[in-house]
Design an enzyme around this catalytic site. Structure first.
Site, PDB file in Angstrom:
ATOM      1  N   ARG A 103       0.804  -1.227   0.000  1.00 53.33           N
ATOM      2  CA  ARG A 103       0.000   0.000   0.000  1.00 53.33           C
ATOM      3  C   ARG A 103       0.841   1.283   0.000  1.00 53.33           C
ATOM      4  O   ARG A 103       0.301   2.380  -0.049  1.00 53.33           O
ATOM      5  CB  ARG A 103      -0.951  -0.011   1.206  1.00 53.33           C
ATOM      6  CG  ARG A 103      -2.189  -0.860   0.948  1.00 53.33           C
ATOM      7  CD  ARG A 103      -3.192  -0.687   2.045  1.00 53.33           C
ATOM      8  NE  ARG A 103      -2.849  -1.468   3.220  1.00 53.33           N
ATOM      9  CZ  ARG A 103      -3.227  -1.166   4.453  1.00 53.33           C
ATOM     10  NH1 ARG A 103      -3.923  -0.068   4.671  1.00 53.33           N
ATOM     11  NH2 ARG A 103      -2.898  -1.949   5.466  1.00 53.33           N
ATOM     12  N   THR A 141       3.785 -14.256  10.454  1.00 57.11           N
ATOM     13  CA  THR A 141       4.670 -13.714  11.497  1.00 57.11           C
ATOM     14  C   THR A 141       5.369 -14.822  12.296  1.00 57.11           C
ATOM     15  O   THR A 141       6.524 -14.659  12.711  1.00 57.11           O
ATOM     16  CB  THR A 141       3.872 -12.813  12.452  1.00 57.11           C
ATOM     17  OG1 THR A 141       2.675 -13.489  12.859  1.00 57.11           O
ATOM     18  CG2 THR A 141       3.480 -11.496  11.789  1.00 57.11           C
TER      19      THR A 141
HETATM   20  C1  UD1 Z   1      -0.260  -8.893  13.207  1.00 58.91           C
HETATM   21  C2  UD1 Z   1      -0.782  -9.768  14.343  1.00 58.91           C
HETATM   22  C3  UD1 Z   1      -2.007  -9.127  14.955  1.00 58.91           C
HETATM   23  C4  UD1 Z   1      -1.689  -7.739  15.447  1.00 58.91           C
HETATM   24  C5  UD1 Z   1      -1.098  -6.899  14.302  1.00 58.91           C
HETATM   25  C6  UD1 Z   1      -0.596  -5.590  14.843  1.00 58.91           C
HETATM   26  C7  UD1 Z   1      -0.209 -12.017  13.684  1.00 58.91           C
HETATM   27  C8  UD1 Z   1      -0.677 -13.288  13.116  1.00 58.91           C
HETATM   28  N1  UD1 Z   1      -1.082 -11.055  13.811  1.00 58.91           N
HETATM   29  O1  UD1 Z   1      -1.286  -8.843  12.235  1.00 58.91           O
HETATM   30  O2  UD1 Z   1      -2.471  -9.926  16.049  1.00 58.91           O
HETATM   31  O3  UD1 Z   1      -2.863  -7.130  15.943  1.00 58.91           O
HETATM   32  O4  UD1 Z   1       0.030  -7.587  13.716  1.00 58.91           O
HETATM   33  O5  UD1 Z   1      -0.276  -4.769  13.772  1.00 58.91           O
HETATM   34  O6  UD1 Z   1       0.947 -11.924  14.035  1.00 58.91           O
HETATM   35  N2  UD1 Z   1       5.881  -9.947   8.550  1.00 58.91           N
HETATM   36  C9  UD1 Z   1       6.991 -10.631   8.124  1.00 58.91           C
HETATM   37  N3  UD1 Z   1       6.837 -11.835   7.493  1.00 58.91           N
HETATM   38  C10 UD1 Z   1       5.620 -12.366   7.280  1.00 58.91           C
HETATM   39  C11 UD1 Z   1       4.472 -11.664   7.712  1.00 58.91           C
HETATM   40  C12 UD1 Z   1       4.640 -10.459   8.352  1.00 58.91           C
HETATM   41  O7  UD1 Z   1       8.119 -10.172   8.288  1.00 58.91           O
HETATM   42  O8  UD1 Z   1       5.553 -13.467   6.699  1.00 58.91           O
HETATM   43  C13 UD1 Z   1       6.075  -8.655   9.212  1.00 58.91           C
HETATM   44  C14 UD1 Z   1       5.478  -7.510   8.422  1.00 58.91           C
HETATM   45  O9  UD1 Z   1       6.474  -6.911   7.621  1.00 58.91           O
HETATM   46  C15 UD1 Z   1       5.012  -6.565   9.498  1.00 58.91           C
HETATM   47  C16 UD1 Z   1       4.694  -7.477  10.676  1.00 58.91           C
HETATM   48  O10 UD1 Z   1       5.361  -8.698  10.432  1.00 58.91           O
HETATM   49  O11 UD1 Z   1       6.030  -5.693   9.917  1.00 58.91           O
HETATM   50  C17 UD1 Z   1       3.218  -7.695  10.878  1.00 58.91           C
HETATM   51  O12 UD1 Z   1       2.682  -8.256   9.715  1.00 58.91           O
HETATM   52  P1  UD1 Z   1       1.223  -7.896   9.241  1.00 58.91           P
HETATM   53  O13 UD1 Z   1       0.868  -8.771   8.102  1.00 58.91           O
HETATM   54  O14 UD1 Z   1       1.074  -6.459   9.117  1.00 58.91           O
HETATM   55  O15 UD1 Z   1       0.422  -8.368  10.529  1.00 58.91           O
HETATM   56  P2  UD1 Z   1      -1.102  -8.494  10.665  1.00 58.91           P
HETATM   57  O16 UD1 Z   1      -1.557  -9.635   9.848  1.00 58.91           O
HETATM   58  O17 UD1 Z   1      -1.710  -7.189  10.449  1.00 58.91           O
END
Ligand code: UD1
Ligand code: MG
Length: 461
Positions: free
Chosen positions: A13, A77
């Protein structure tokens, strides 16, 4: 204490070729803010999980205290933290707990994280949670009889769970050994088909490990950035915080909403800053300095009592005590001004030193010059420092008076106490205490008549 920073997300985004975590907030990459906070906690090692734009991220922020773990593909995550575990185990086998931070959550305060770390101790899972009026999009903290039981993601939650206002910020501290045990067992049978880090909460509860929570002082501390709009909003939060700190230290800001500090601004007593000033890099301002509206100051020192009038641009320069600069002055890298120097409008100074009480008040270029004390540089004076291939120095000794519209063709020296007549093109050294002038002789033609306008001009066809 280990820190794992998740920074593999793509940031779709942002609609940008720059990886999300490299977008600047206050002139520093988002991930740079998180790294600095981790360093403030004394964390070692710091493991960054990277993926999208990988090499670019590593190059931009490489440092000896960082280990890098590639996450490819990005499966959630939980999968992300799992990629960090070998690095964590290898470089700090004895560190007992691990703090998980996010590369796109830049403004978490170290004091908040210290509370979370203290709550975790060495044997508990500690979650940083917040209460939001609009919890949409976040994982929710499910409690039974006040005890945390699990986290449910928005997309997996039922109607009742969606009503929960306590949300998971994502930041947590866990015993490292427990993380290493839990992460490989995570499944991905959920609405997003991802390995959720949040599922470790239920695993901790099942093992009988206490799950505790801590909270940020302000909700912006845990806000993440997914769009340019959110980036701009957190930039304003950060700038407001910086402005508050400056005012608490005694700096007068005409409008705390109209100052931007992109680096370190150090101010003495009774400093005043008018609206729309931008400070970049390290800027040191001594006592009783006033900075006019719309100035940009980068990596510079301003001496006590100096007055910087509006619309000045100062970079890699030293301004002396009681100097008066501007309006509309440009001090470029390598400028060093003594005490009581006046640099006026549309004067550009580069790689030059100007000693005490000298003045260049109007429309001049002073480049690669060494200028003594009490020198007066007339309007329109130019140091011709460049022959198209090489640069040369101009030396102007003490008490010199340079008439207006003079060109000093470097290398050239003007001796102490010399005067240069207006319009001089100086190509050889000017001796001390004499008038030197180069000028064509003035000519007047007696009886000469101006052309007059013809009363009946003939049309040309
Ligand atoms: C995650 C949490 C959610 C929380 C929210 C807060 C999980 C499953 N959920 O959700 O409970 O309320 O954050 O913002 O953890 N990332 C990686 N690799 C991946 C996926 C994500 O490095 O495979 C990093 C992203 O770059 C980001 C962070 O982890 O910085 C969070 O990922 P994002 O997909 O935004 O999390 P949410 O699904 O929103
Ligand atoms: Mg996600």
């Amino acid at each position: 204490m280990n820190v794992v920073i998740l920074a593999a997300g793509q940031g779709k985004r942002m609609h940008s070729d720059l990886p999300k975590v490299l977008h600047p907030l206050a002139g520093k990459a988002l991930l740079g803010h998180v790294l600095d906070t981790a360093r403030e906690l004394g964390a070692e090692p710091i493991c960054v999980v990277y993926g999208h734009g990988g090499e670019q991220v590593r190059t931009a922020l490489s440092a000896s205290d960082i280990t890098w773990a590639l996450q490819e593909p990005q499966l959630g995550t939980g999968h992300a933290v799992l990629q960090a575990m070998p690095g964590v185990a290898a470089s700090a086998p004895t560190a007992s707990s691990t703090l998980v931070l996010y590369g796109d959550v830049p403004l978490t305060r170290a004091s908040t994280l210290r509370r979370l770390i203290a709550a975790a101790g060495s044997d508990k899972l500690a979650l940083l949670t917040a209460h939001l009026d609009k919890p949409q999009g976040y994982g929710r903290i499910v409690r039974v009889a006040g005890q945390v039981k699990r986290i449910v993601e928005e997309k997996d939650a039922d109607d009742a769970e969606r009503e929960i206002r306590e949300i998971n910020t994502g930041i947590l501290v866990a015993p490292t050994a427990a993380l290493a045990r839990w992460l490989p067992t995570l499944g991905n049978r959920n609405a997003q088909g991802e390995y959720y880090l949040t599922d470790i909460v239920a695993l901790a509860v099942a093992e009988g490990m206490p799950v505790v929570t801590a909270h940020p002082d302000a909700n912006w501390e845990t806000e993440g950035i997914n769009s340019k709009s959110q980036l701009a909003a957190l930039e304003r939060v950060h700038q407001r915080n910086v402005a508050e700190r400056l005012m608490e230290a005694g700096v007068t800001l005409n409008d705390p909403a109209r100052i931007d500090v992109r680096g370190e601004l150090i101010c003495g007593r009774d400093v005043g800053v008018d609206v729309n000033c931008v400070f970049e890099g390290r800027v040191e301002i001594a006592d009783r300095v006033s900075i006019g509206a719309n100035c940009v100051l980068k990596n510079c020192r301003i001496g006590s009592g100096a007055r910087i009038a509006p619309f000045c641009h100062i970079e890699d320069a030293v301004v002396g005590p009681d100097d008066i600069i501007g309006p509309y002055a440009r001090l470029r890298p390598g400028t060093e001004l003594g005490r009581g120097v006046h640099i006026g409008n549309f004067v550009e100074v580069k790689n030059s030193s100007i000693a005490d009480h000298s003045k260049a008040n109007h429309l001049a270029y002073v480049g690669d010059a060494t200028i003594g004390s009490r020198v007066n540089i007339g309007a329109g004076t130019i140091t011709c420092n460049y022959d198209g291939a090489n640069k040369f120095r101009t030396v102007i000794e003490d008490d010199v008076f340079i008439g207006s519209d003079t060109q000093l063709v470097a290398p050239v020296t003007v001796g102490r106490g010399a005067t240069l007549g207006a319009g001089t093109t100086l190509t050889r050294d000017a001796p001390p205490d004499q008038l030197t002038v180069s000028r064509t002789k003035q000519l007047s033609i007696p009886g000469w008549k101006r052309p007059t306008k013809n009363a009946n001009p003939k049309k040309k066809d």
